[in-house]
Design an enzyme around this catalytic site. Structure first.
Site, PDB file in Angstrom:
ATOM      1  CD  GLU A 129       3.162  13.851 -22.714  1.00 15.18           C
ATOM      2  OE1 GLU A 129       2.165  13.250 -22.265  1.00 15.18           O
ATOM      3  OE2 GLU A 129       3.139  14.518 -23.757  1.00 15.18           O
TER       4      GLU A 129
ATOM      5  CG  HIS B 155       0.380  11.874 -19.194  1.00 20.33           C
ATOM      6  ND1 HIS B 155       0.237  11.395 -20.476  1.00 20.33           N
ATOM      7  CD2 HIS B 155      -0.241  10.982 -18.376  1.00 20.33           C
ATOM      8  CE1 HIS B 155      -0.448  10.261 -20.436  1.00 20.33           C
ATOM      9  NE2 HIS B 155      -0.750   9.991 -19.177  1.00 20.33           N
TER      10      HIS B 155
ATOM     11  CE  LYS C 273      -3.834   8.552 -18.869  1.00 21.44           C
ATOM     12  NZ  LYS C 273      -2.729   7.571 -18.706  1.00 21.44           N
TER      13      LYS C 273
END
Length: 253
Positions: free
Chosen positions: A86, A143, A170
């Site tokens: 990530e 991510h 997130k």
């Protein structure tokens, strides 16, 4: 949407909070960085432990935390080991990822911990439970450094994080063109109406800079800024971040 209160900071209320990562390779580096960020008037600090040269030695990691933390002058601290898959700096095994995060949780020396969504769910559940028992808030993250998934996929990931018990969710993506950045902002607009907890939505790189500065409009609750070395593509300085947020009317939000 619930807010997350840590010391004097409330994530999800008022203007987006500014977080600065520490990326030192040594304890001396971390102390120097900690002194610097404590003087910048930011909201909280992230220790990106994947940059730390001795991250594979748990006792040294805990020692480093005890050594630099006093220099933060009470700023809330987020612990993050960003995995190589990530966008992180260091390759570790799945088992060590859990061992490291568990060790940090058990110190009770951090206020928040970043746990990546794409790990074995049984172990994730255990870490989330331990963190909450220790009074530590969980930032759950995903991510993608190569592309921007479709909006439906981004929403699916963020809502799964909520289901797992994240206190803050997130998502960070790499746009290939302006359309990708708009897809990320569109995702944020939906979450701004539907999210149960504060969320962070970031498009990385130069194409995504707008997403780092538009939290007042998109609902993204945190922006990451650089004191010295960037920890992600497109991250801009604390001074520039403050200047632009103030120009957008965020100063007294």
């Amino acid at each position: 949407m619930e807010t997350v209160k840590i010391k004097q900071m409330e994530i999800g209320s008022g203007k987006p909070k500014i977080c600065v990562p520490l990326v030192g390779k040594t304890i001396a580096d971390l102390k120097r960085e900690a002194k610097l960020v404590a003087s910048l008037g930011i909201d909280f600090v992230e220790w990106r432990a994947d940059y730390f040269a001795k991250v594979m030695d748990l006792e040294t990691v805990k020692w480093a935390l005890r050594e630099f933390k006093p220099f933060l002058n009470g700023l809330p601290l987020l612990f993050t080991f960003r995995s190589k898959a990530e966008g992180g700096e260091t390759e570790i095994t799945e088992s060590f990822y859990f061992e490291l995060n568990q060790a940090i949780i058990r110190t009770k020396e951090v206020d928040l911990i970043d746990l990546e969504l794409f790990h074995e769910e049984q172990h994730l559940n255990r870490l989330i439970s331990e963190a909450h028992q220790a009074g530590i808030k969980v930032v759950m993250s995903s991510h993608d450094f190569k592309k921007t998934p479709l909006k439906d996929e981004l929403l699916k990931r963020l809502k799964r994080m909520e289901e797992l018990g994240a206190d803050v969710t997130k998502i960070a993506v790499m746009p290939q063109d302006g359309t990708d950045t708009l897809a990320l902002l569109d995702t944020a607009a939906v979450m701004n109406q539907e999210a149960k907890v504060p969320f962070i939505a970031i498009a990385m790189g130069e194409l995504g800079i707008l997403s780092r500065l538009s939290g007042r409009f998109s609902g993204s609750a945190v922006t990451y800024a650089a004191a010295e070395e960037n920890s992600a593509p497109g991250q801009i300085s604390v001074a520039s971040t403050k200047q632009i947020l103030n120009a957008l009317g965020e100063k007294d939000a």
